[in-house]
Design a protein around this motif. Structure first.
Motif, mmCIF file in Angstrom:
data_model
loop_
_atom_site.group_PDB
_atom_site.id
_atom_site.type_symbol
_atom_site.label_atom_id
_atom_site.label_comp_id
_atom_site.label_asym_id
_atom_site.label_seq_id
_atom_site.Cartn_x
_atom_site.Cartn_y
_atom_site.Cartn_z
ATOM 1 N N UNK A 318 -17.768 4.330 11.664
ATOM 2 C CA UNK A 318 -17.134 3.786 10.466
ATOM 3 C C UNK A 318 -16.943 4.900 9.441
ATOM 4 N N UNK A 319 -15.992 4.686 8.540
ATOM 5 C CA UNK A 319 -15.764 5.618 7.434
ATOM 6 C C UNK A 319 -16.078 4.901 6.130
ATOM 7 N N UNK A 320 -17.078 5.419 5.425
ATOM 8 C CA UNK A 320 -17.437 4.910 4.099
ATOM 9 C C UNK A 320 -18.166 6.031 3.352
ATOM 10 N N UNK A 321 -18.906 5.699 2.313
ATOM 11 C CA UNK A 321 -19.529 6.718 1.467
ATOM 12 C C UNK A 321 -20.583 7.548 2.211
ATOM 13 N N UNK A 322 -21.050 7.063 3.372
ATOM 14 C CA UNK A 322 -22.027 7.810 4.165
ATOM 15 C C UNK A 322 -21.366 8.847 5.070
ATOM 16 N N UNK A 323 -20.060 8.825 5.175
ATOM 17 C CA UNK A 323 -19.357 9.696 6.116
ATOM 18 C C UNK A 323 -19.306 11.138 5.626
ATOM 19 N N UNK A 352 -16.110 8.611 -1.221
ATOM 20 C CA UNK A 352 -17.476 8.525 -1.717
ATOM 21 C C UNK A 352 -17.565 7.913 -3.111
ATOM 22 N N UNK A 353 -16.449 7.804 -3.784
ATOM 23 C CA UNK A 353 -16.441 7.176 -5.101
ATOM 24 C C UNK A 353 -16.153 5.682 -5.052
ATOM 25 N N UNK A 354 -16.043 5.142 -3.848
ATOM 26 C CA UNK A 354 -15.776 3.709 -3.707
ATOM 27 C C UNK A 354 -16.763 3.101 -2.711
ATOM 28 N N UNK A 355 -17.287 1.950 -3.067
ATOM 29 C CA UNK A 355 -18.297 1.270 -2.233
ATOM 30 C C UNK A 355 -17.598 0.313 -1.273
ATOM 31 N N UNK A 356 -16.971 0.876 -0.250
ATOM 32 C CA UNK A 356 -16.223 0.050 0.697
ATOM 33 C C UNK A 356 -16.143 0.751 2.045
ATOM 34 N N UNK A 357 -15.854 -0.031 3.064
ATOM 35 C CA UNK A 357 -15.595 0.509 4.396
ATOM 36 C C UNK A 357 -14.088 0.663 4.530
ATOM 37 N N UNK A 358 -13.637 1.830 4.994
ATOM 38 C CA UNK A 358 -12.214 2.133 5.018
ATOM 39 C C UNK A 358 -11.604 1.826 6.381
ATOM 40 N N UNK A 359 -10.565 1.013 6.358
ATOM 41 C CA UNK A 359 -9.808 0.731 7.570
ATOM 42 C C UNK A 359 -8.833 1.879 7.830
ATOM 43 N N UNK A 360 -8.192 1.845 8.970
ATOM 44 C CA UNK A 360 -7.197 2.880 9.267
ATOM 45 C C UNK A 360 -6.048 2.840 8.265
ATOM 46 N N UNK A 361 -5.646 1.651 7.859
ATOM 47 C CA UNK A 361 -4.576 1.540 6.860
ATOM 48 C C UNK A 361 -5.010 2.161 5.534
ATOM 49 N N UNK A 363 -7.139 4.584 5.158
ATOM 50 C CA UNK A 363 -7.158 6.040 5.328
ATOM 51 C C UNK A 363 -5.754 6.624 5.314
ATOM 52 N N UNK A 364 -4.821 5.926 5.929
ATOM 53 C CA UNK A 364 -3.424 6.384 5.920
ATOM 54 C C UNK A 364 -2.890 6.437 4.487
ATOM 55 N N UNK A 365 -3.269 5.432 3.705
ATOM 56 C CA UNK A 365 -2.791 5.387 2.312
ATOM 57 C C UNK A 365 -3.310 6.577 1.518
ATOM 58 N N UNK A 366 -4.593 6.894 1.700
ATOM 59 C CA UNK A 366 -5.153 8.045 0.977
ATOM 60 C C UNK A 366 -4.545 9.348 1.485
ATOM 61 N N UNK A 367 -4.398 9.448 2.804
ATOM 62 C CA UNK A 367 -3.866 10.688 3.396
ATOM 63 C C UNK A 367 -2.447 10.956 2.938
ATOM 64 N N UNK A 368 -1.704 9.910 2.696
ATOM 65 C CA UNK A 368 -0.301 10.072 2.302
ATOM 66 C C UNK A 368 -0.113 10.088 0.792
ATOM 67 N N UNK A 369 -1.209 9.988 0.064
ATOM 68 C CA UNK A 369 -1.116 9.919 -1.394
ATOM 69 C C UNK A 369 -0.619 11.246 -1.965
ATOM 70 N N UNK A 370 0.300 11.168 -2.911
ATOM 71 C CA UNK A 370 0.812 12.377 -3.574
ATOM 72 C C UNK A 370 -0.254 13.033 -4.444
ATOM 73 N N UNK A 371 -1.280 12.244 -4.811
ATOM 74 C CA UNK A 371 -2.289 12.806 -5.711
ATOM 75 C C UNK A 371 -3.066 13.960 -5.083
ATOM 76 N N UNK A 372 -3.055 14.016 -3.754
ATOM 77 C CA UNK A 372 -3.843 15.076 -3.125
ATOM 78 C C UNK A 372 -3.320 16.458 -3.482
#
Length: 377
Positions: A318-323, A352-361, A363-372
């Motif tokens: 899983x991907x979450x704040x422990x990853x 790590x700043x959010x208390x949630x488990x990340x789905x593939x969707x 992760x895709x949203x963060x990876x494609x974010x212009x903010x990076x």
């Protein structure tokens, strides 16, 4: 240590004694077929006098056995009374299993018999069953609370009457591995008999006790799929199969059958297995901690006792704040996303700043974010 230890699956008998669980005839036949296909040594198919549908199902299972569709030994359960024995014998089962309570508390409060009277009943019922020509197993109910010297007399009586197997039943689930070994070690000198172990899980010790029994001379260990049974149930078939394979090198069941069996019994029993259930639970090979995931990526043996592919499964994480970065990079790569160190660092900060488990969707949203692009290392 025995050269061979087999599994007796009692899902169709003990398993159906789970509160709220009832199998219909077709379900019983399907379960028996899958258990045979899994190569369990014995199937306890039920107590035929309990109901007409159980009798009818056992009859059809024996027809399937005769046609070669089922290969496991089929056992019918019976009280120590002639009517039960006649019912089981009429089905032409491979073995009749007669049970009788042998502890003082059972004799004093349930059957109201003396020890001498109990031995006579045991002898007479086994002799009667043996006269049918069908092999007999005797189950010493509540053996774990029985005086060891009287238990020895019970076993000798059963053998003298014609039983070739005796099941030592921890009916209340009170044994420890040490006490289990003590019982079997104190029966090992009695000739002409092989032993079963039937362990309940009231104190959470059933699986450990089953291993102790196998290491101390028992050649058949009883279990049910998903650990169903009276009260909190008995040894789970899937955990037992893996345990015997790992610790004793015994192939008592086809490991690839364990997940399908668990899912089938979950469906028919209506009892949902928790995700962290041993061997077949949905998270049995799912990893979370960054340290663990890093180890799995480098060598799965660091945090997995067995290659999950042997069970028809695969590991995941899983991907979450422990990853950590290794887990995230591996997860993205499996999703077809290439990420450099800057992108990994940016994404981990968000994760790590959010208390949630990340789905593939997610992760895709963060990876494609212009903010990076604004991320400064």
């Amino acid at each position: 240590m025995p050269l061979k230890v087999g599994i007796l699956d009692s899902t169709l008998r003990e398993g159906e004694q789970t509160p709220g669980v009832l199998f219909n005839k077709n379900q019983r036949i399907e379960i028996a077929q899958l258990l045979s296909d899994a190569h369990v040594a014995m199937i306890e198919a039920g107590h035929p006098l309990v109901s007409p549908d159980i009798y009818s199902a056992i009859k059809e299972i024996m027809d399937m056995k005769a046609s070669g569709m089922i290969n496991s030994e089929i056992i019918a359960h019976s009280r120590a009374v002639n009517s039960d024995i006649d019912s089981a014998a009429s089905l032409g089962v491979d073995r009749i299993a007669i049970f009788y309570g042998v502890s003082d508390i059972h004799l004093d409060n349930k059957t109201h018999r003396s020890r001498t009277e109990a031995l006579d009943i045991i002898y007479d019922s086994i002799s009667y069953a043996s006269s049918t020509g069908i092999p007999v197993r005797f189950t010493a109910e509540d053996a774990s609370r029985t005086d060891i010297n009287f238990l020895r007399n019970v076993v000798r009586t059963a053998v003298d009457a014609g039983a070739d197997r005796v099941s030592i039943a921890d009916t209340l689930g009170i044994l420890t591995p040490e006490k289990t070994a003590y019982i079997f070690n104190n029966l090992s000198d009695i000739k002409g008999v092989e032993y079963d172990f039937h362990g309940h899980n009231d104190m959470g010790m059933a699986l450990a006790n089953g291993l102790a029994a196998a290491e101390s001379g028992a050649t058949i260990i009883h279990s049910t799929v998903n650990g169903l049974g009276e009260r909190v149930g008995i040894i789970p078939t899937q955990a037992l199969g893996v345990l015997l394979n790992y610790h004793l090198g015994v192939d008592a069941i086809n490991l690839l059958s364990l997940k399908p069996l668990s899912e089938l019994i979950e469906k028919y029993s209506g009892i949902t297995m928790p995700p962290n259930y041993p061997v077949t639970g949905s998270t049995a090979f799912t990893h979370k901690s960054g340290v663990h995931v890093d180890g799995i990526i480098r060598n799965p043996g660091t945090y997995e006792f067995m290659d999950p592919s042997r069970l028809g499964l695969q590991h995941s994480f899983t991907i979450d704040k422990y990853s950590g970065k290794h887990a995230l990079r591996e997860k993205l790569a499996n999703m077809g996303i290439n990420a450099d160190d800057n992108k990994i660092s940016y994404m981990l900060e968000k994760i790590k700043n959010n208390n949630m488990v990340y789905s593939e969707d997610d992760l895709k949203e963060i990876a494609n974010s212009d903010n990076q692009r604004h991320y400064v290392k």
